[in-house]
Design an enzyme around this catalytic site. Structure first.
Site, PDB file in Angstrom:
ATOM      1  CB  THR A 120      -0.071  16.720   0.475  1.00 39.18           C
ATOM      2  OG1 THR A 120      -0.596  17.365   2.032  1.00 39.18           O
ATOM      3  CG2 THR A 120       1.330  16.238   0.479  1.00 39.18           C
ATOM      4  CD  GLU A 129       0.368   5.053 -13.192  1.00 35.19           C
ATOM      5  OE1 GLU A 129       0.195   4.419 -14.239  1.00 35.19           O
ATOM      6  OE2 GLU A 129       0.539   4.165 -12.379  1.00 35.19           O
ATOM      7  CB  ILE A 152       4.922   2.443  -8.109  1.00 34.84           C
ATOM      8  CG1 ILE A 152       5.507   2.573  -6.740  1.00 34.84           C
ATOM      9  CG2 ILE A 152       5.276   1.188  -8.840  1.00 34.84           C
ATOM     10  CD1 ILE A 152       5.310   1.292  -5.673  1.00 34.84           C
ATOM     11  N   GLY A 155       4.365  12.785  10.704  1.00 34.55           N
ATOM     12  CA  GLY A 155       3.481  13.128   9.936  1.00 34.55           C
ATOM     13  C   GLY A 155       3.429  11.937   8.750  1.00 34.55           C
ATOM     14  CG  ASP A 213      -5.113   3.676   1.345  1.00 34.43           C
ATOM     15  OD1 ASP A 213      -5.592   4.739   0.683  1.00 34.43           O
ATOM     16  OD2 ASP A 213      -4.118   2.953   0.967  1.00 34.43           O
ATOM     17  CE  LYS A 259      -3.406   3.534  -1.934  1.00 30.75           C
ATOM     18  NZ  LYS A 259      -2.557   3.819  -0.960  1.00 30.75           N
TER      19      LYS A 259
HETATM   20  N1  HSE Z   1      -2.489   6.714   3.187  1.00 30.76           N
HETATM   21  C1  HSE Z   1      -1.847   6.191   1.996  1.00 30.76           C
HETATM   22  C2  HSE Z   1      -0.769   5.254   2.474  1.00 30.76           C
HETATM   23  C3  HSE Z   1      -1.198   7.342   0.992  1.00 30.76           C
HETATM   24  O1  HSE Z   1      -0.188   5.306   3.512  1.00 30.76           O
HETATM   25  O2  HSE Z   1      -0.276   4.455   1.611  1.00 30.76           O
HETATM   26  C4  HSE Z   1      -1.231   6.870  -0.472  1.00 30.76           C
HETATM   27  O3  HSE Z   1      -2.361   6.344  -0.854  1.00 30.76           O
END
Ligand code: HSE
Length: 401
Positions: free
Chosen positions: A11, A124, A131, A182, A196, A200
Site C-alpha cells: 500500500t 516522517e 501529518i 478495509g 501501534d 509512535k
Molecule cells: N494501523 C495504523 C493506524 C496505520 O490505524 O493508525 C498507520 O500507522
C-alpha cells in the site's frame, strides 16, 4: 538525477511511486534534481503494472548499484527491513521509512549509521501518517523545551471510538465493520491493544527528550474493554473517549502512557474524529501547538515518505541533525502518574465506594442497577489499591482535563 529504490510494493510503497509520478514537476523543483524510481523490491511480480519492469526480487541488486542514492523502506516489520536498512546506510544510501516498529526499536542505531556514513535516516511517515510532526519536532521547534506531547496516533482505534460514540454500538460490531471497509487490519491486535500508538509515542518522546524512550517501558492499554455504557456516561459528562498516547517531560521526570481517556469538549483533541490523527505539543516558550490530519492511508503516508526523499535530495552527502541519543531514558513508573478516574460499579455499592474513595462526583446516565462516579486526582497505584477493595468495578477510565 537522483535514483530511488522502493523496498516493498504494498500500500505505502505503491503510494510512494504514485506520489512521485503525480507530482513529478513539483517534487523535482523542490528536490532541486530529477527523482527517478530505478528499482522496486518485492517478492511478488506485478504483471501489467506500469512499473513492472522495475521490480526486482534481490535486494543486493539495489544495494550494489552505486547510482542508487535513496531507499524508501515501506516493508514494515523488523526483519528483513532492519538488515536492509543497515546495509543501505553502510553503503551511504539514505533511507526514508514509514516503519514505526523499526524506528521505535532501532532508531538510535540507524541514525548513528546514517551520521557515520554521511547520509540520512528519515522517518516522517512513521508517526501520524501524512501529518508533519517529526520535522516540526526536529527542525521547527528547536527553540523550545518541549514538556508535553498528547496525541491521537492511531486511525483505526479513533475510527472505532468515533463510531461507538456516535452510534452507541459495541466494540466488536464496529471493529467488524471497520475490517469490512478495509480501515482495520484482519489482525487488529497492534491497533486495538494500543501497541501501534505505543511505538509512535515512544518515537515522539525520544525526540522530545533527545534520548531513547523504550516502547517496552511505556504503560499501554487498548480499547477492547470499552462498552456502549462507558460512552453513555462520557456523553452525560460532555466528554468523549479517546485513545491518548501521552508523554510528559517535567521536573518530576519523564513518563509516557497509552490508554483510553475521557476528555472534555474544551480539549483540543475532542473533535478529532474518524481516521484522523492529531498531536498536541506544549513548549515552554510557544505554549500549545497542534498538528492535525490523515494519520494513515496510502497517499497521505506516501506523501510523508516522499517529503523525506526531497529532504535527502537537498542534503546529499550531509546528515540532517536529529537529536535522539542511544542512552535510555528512565521513565517514571506508571504507578506514580496521577489522574482522576471514572468508575462504574453496582448500585448497591454506592456506600462502599464512598467509604473507600472519600469525596467523589456522582455521574448519572440513566443506566439501571449501576452507580458511577469520578474520583479525586490520585496516583495509579493509589487508585488500583482502592479499586481492589471495591467489590465490583464494571469499568474504569482515566480522565484528562
Ligand atoms: N494501523 C495504523 C493506524 C496505520 O490505524 O493508525 C498507520 O500507522
Amino acid at each position: 538525477m537522483i535514483n530511488i529504490a522502493v523496498l516493498g510494493y504494498g500500500t505505502v510503497g505503491s503510494g510512494v511511486v504514485e506520489v512521485i509520478e503525480n507530482n513529478r514537476a513539483e517534487i523535482n523543483k523542490k528536490a532541486g534534481e530529477e527523482l527517478n524510481v530505478r528499482y522496486i523490491l518485492d517478492l511478488r511480480d506485478f504483471p501489467g503494472d506500469p512499473y513492472e519492469h522495475k521490480v526486482v526480487h534481490d535486494v543486493n541488486i539495489i544495494l550494489e548499484d552505486p547510482e542508487v542514492n535513496i531507499i524508501c523502506e515501506t516493508m514494515g516489520g523488523i526483519s528483513p527491513a532492519y538488515e536492509f536498512s543497515k546495509k543501505a546506510l553502510l553503503a551511504g544510501k539514505s533511507v526514508c521509512t514509514s516503519n514505526k516498529e523499526l524506528v521505535a526499536s532501532h532508531g538510535p542505531e540507524l541514525l548513528r549509521l546514517a551520521r557515520e556514513n554521511r547520509c540520512n535516516y528519515l522517518f516522517e511517515a512513521s508517526v501520524g501518517g501524512g501529518i508533519p510532526i517529526i520535522r516540526p519536532l526536529n527542525y521547527s521547534l528547536t527553540a523550545e523545551k518541549i514538556d508535553a506531547i498528547t496525541g491521537i496516533l492511531n486511525g483505526t482505534t479513533n475510527y472505532i471510538l468515533s463510531k461507538m460514540a456516535a452510534e452507541g454500538a459495541d466494540f466488536a460490531e464496529v471493529l467488524k465493520e471497520a475490517q469490512d471497509k478495509g480501515y482495520a487490519e484482519r489482525n487488529p491486535e497492534a491497533d486495538v491493544e494500543g501497541h501501534d500508538a505505543c511505538r509512535k509515542i515512544a518515537i515522539l518522546s525520544s525526540l522530545m527528550t533527545g534520548k531513547n524512550v523504550r516502547y517496552e517501558d511505556i504503560y499501554t492499554e487498548g480499547i477492547t474493554r470499552l462498552t456502549p455504557a462507558d460512552f453513555a456516561y462520557a456523553g452525560a459528562m460532555g466528554r468523549s473517549i479517546k485513545l491518548l498516547a501521552l508523554s510528559r517531560n517535567g521536573e518530576d521526570g519523564c513518563y509516557a502512557m497509552v490508554a483510553p481517556f475521557m476528555i472534555p469538549v474544551s480539549h483540543p483533541l475532542y473533535s478529532v474524529n474518524d481516521v484522523f490523527n492529531a498531536v498536541f505539543v506544549h513548549g515552554n516558550m510557544l505554549g500549545d501547538s497542534m498538528y492535525y490530519g490523515r494519520g494513515a492511508g496510502k497517499l497521505p503516508t506516501a506523501s510523508a515518505v516522499v517529503s523525506d526523499v526531497v529532504d535527502c535530495a537537498r542534503h546529499m552527502g550531509r546528515t540532517v541533525m536529529c537529536f535522539w541519543d542511544a542512552e535510555d531514558v528512565k521513565l517514571v513508573s506508571a504507578d506514580k502518574i496521577r489522574h482522576r478516574f471514572f468508575v462504574r460499579t453496582r448500585a448497591e455499592l454506592e456506600q462502599q465506594a464512598a467509604e473507600i474513595f472519600g469525596a467523589v462526583d456522582t455521574v448519572s446516565a440513566g443506566i439501571a442497577g449501576e452507580y458511577a462516579f469520578v474520583t479525586e486526582k490520585m496516583t495509579e497505584k493509589d487508585f488500583r489499591e482502592k479499586a481492589e477493595r471495591l467489590d465490583t468495578v464494571l469499568s474504569r477510565i482515566r480522565m484528562e482535563d
